[in-house]
Design a protein around this motif. Sequence first.
Motif, mmCIF file in Angstrom:
data_model
loop_
_atom_site.group_PDB
_atom_site.id
_atom_site.type_symbol
_atom_site.label_atom_id
_atom_site.label_comp_id
_atom_site.label_asym_id
_atom_site.label_seq_id
_atom_site.Cartn_x
_atom_site.Cartn_y
_atom_site.Cartn_z
ATOM 1 N N LYS A 1 -12.148 -53.575 11.684
ATOM 2 C CA LYS A 1 -10.989 -53.581 11.799
ATOM 3 C C LYS A 1 -10.768 -54.928 10.828
ATOM 4 N N PHE B 1 -12.172 -54.153 7.398
ATOM 5 C CA PHE B 1 -10.893 -53.512 6.648
ATOM 6 C C PHE B 1 -9.256 -54.079 6.575
ATOM 7 N N GLU B 2 -9.015 -54.979 7.153
ATOM 8 C CA GLU B 2 -7.775 -55.782 7.292
ATOM 9 C C GLU B 2 -8.275 -56.912 5.700
ATOM 10 N N ILE C 1 -7.854 -54.574 2.625
ATOM 11 C CA ILE C 1 -6.379 -54.424 1.972
ATOM 12 C C ILE C 1 -6.033 -55.385 1.321
ATOM 13 N N CYS C 2 -5.799 -56.650 1.838
ATOM 14 C CA CYS C 2 -5.747 -57.905 1.383
ATOM 15 C C CYS C 2 -5.785 -57.959 -0.311
ATOM 16 N N ASN D 1 -2.713 -54.148 -1.447
ATOM 17 C CA ASN D 1 -1.548 -53.054 -0.774
ATOM 18 C C ASN D 1 -3.028 -51.918 -0.356
ATOM 19 N N MET D 2 -2.854 -51.011 0.438
ATOM 20 C CA MET D 2 -3.392 -50.028 0.448
ATOM 21 C C MET D 2 -3.502 -48.756 -0.843
ATOM 22 N N ILE E 1 -6.381 -43.523 4.582
ATOM 23 C CA ILE E 1 -6.260 -45.903 4.317
ATOM 24 C C ILE E 1 -4.658 -45.797 4.912
ATOM 25 N N ASN E 2 -4.237 -45.393 4.935
ATOM 26 C CA ASN E 2 -3.026 -45.284 5.632
ATOM 27 C C ASN E 2 -2.740 -45.346 7.218
ATOM 28 N N ASN F 1 -5.115 -48.460 8.645
ATOM 29 C CA ASN F 1 -4.502 -49.642 8.879
ATOM 30 C C ASN F 1 -2.849 -48.893 10.443
ATOM 31 N N SER F 2 -2.557 -47.832 10.618
ATOM 32 C CA SER F 2 -1.091 -47.933 11.433
ATOM 33 C C SER F 2 -2.238 -47.129 12.557
#
Length: 143
Positions: free
Chosen positions: A10, A13-14, A17-18, A22-23, A37-38, A41-42
């Motif tokens: 996780k 993964f974060e 994205i950074c 962005n995603m 991806i969304n 992330n959610s």
Amino acid sequence: MKTDLKRRVKAAFERAICEAGNMARLGEKTGLPYSVINKLNSGQSQIGRMSLDTLERLFPELTVYFFRDELPPQNIVKRNTVEAGGKITGKIVQNGSLREAAAVPAESGSLLDLKELERKIRKSNTLTPEERLKFLDFLDEEL
């Protein structure tokens, strides 16, 4: 997946994205649909249930060793451990550069006190509030 592995995936993964920005850009970079991806992330899709195909596409540099005898020789040394005799091995970040620490005596005086490290993290102007929180959470959970 073990809880620690899920937490590490996780966090990676974060970070992905950074680093992508962005995603949507991560999707373009990896070829994964934005919706996948969304959902990851959610929390709509669980990290622990991610397919191996998705994991490979998100982290193309990922290498997995299933058995100790598969490890390259330089990786067999235990990392980030204090060994009997007061020696520490691992990777050290100092003044923004990464270096190996092989058998550095613990009594060298160059080690940073944990409370001092926490204080420096809290007062850092180079870290975002989220990064500070992640570092402090890591220190609380891992050390």
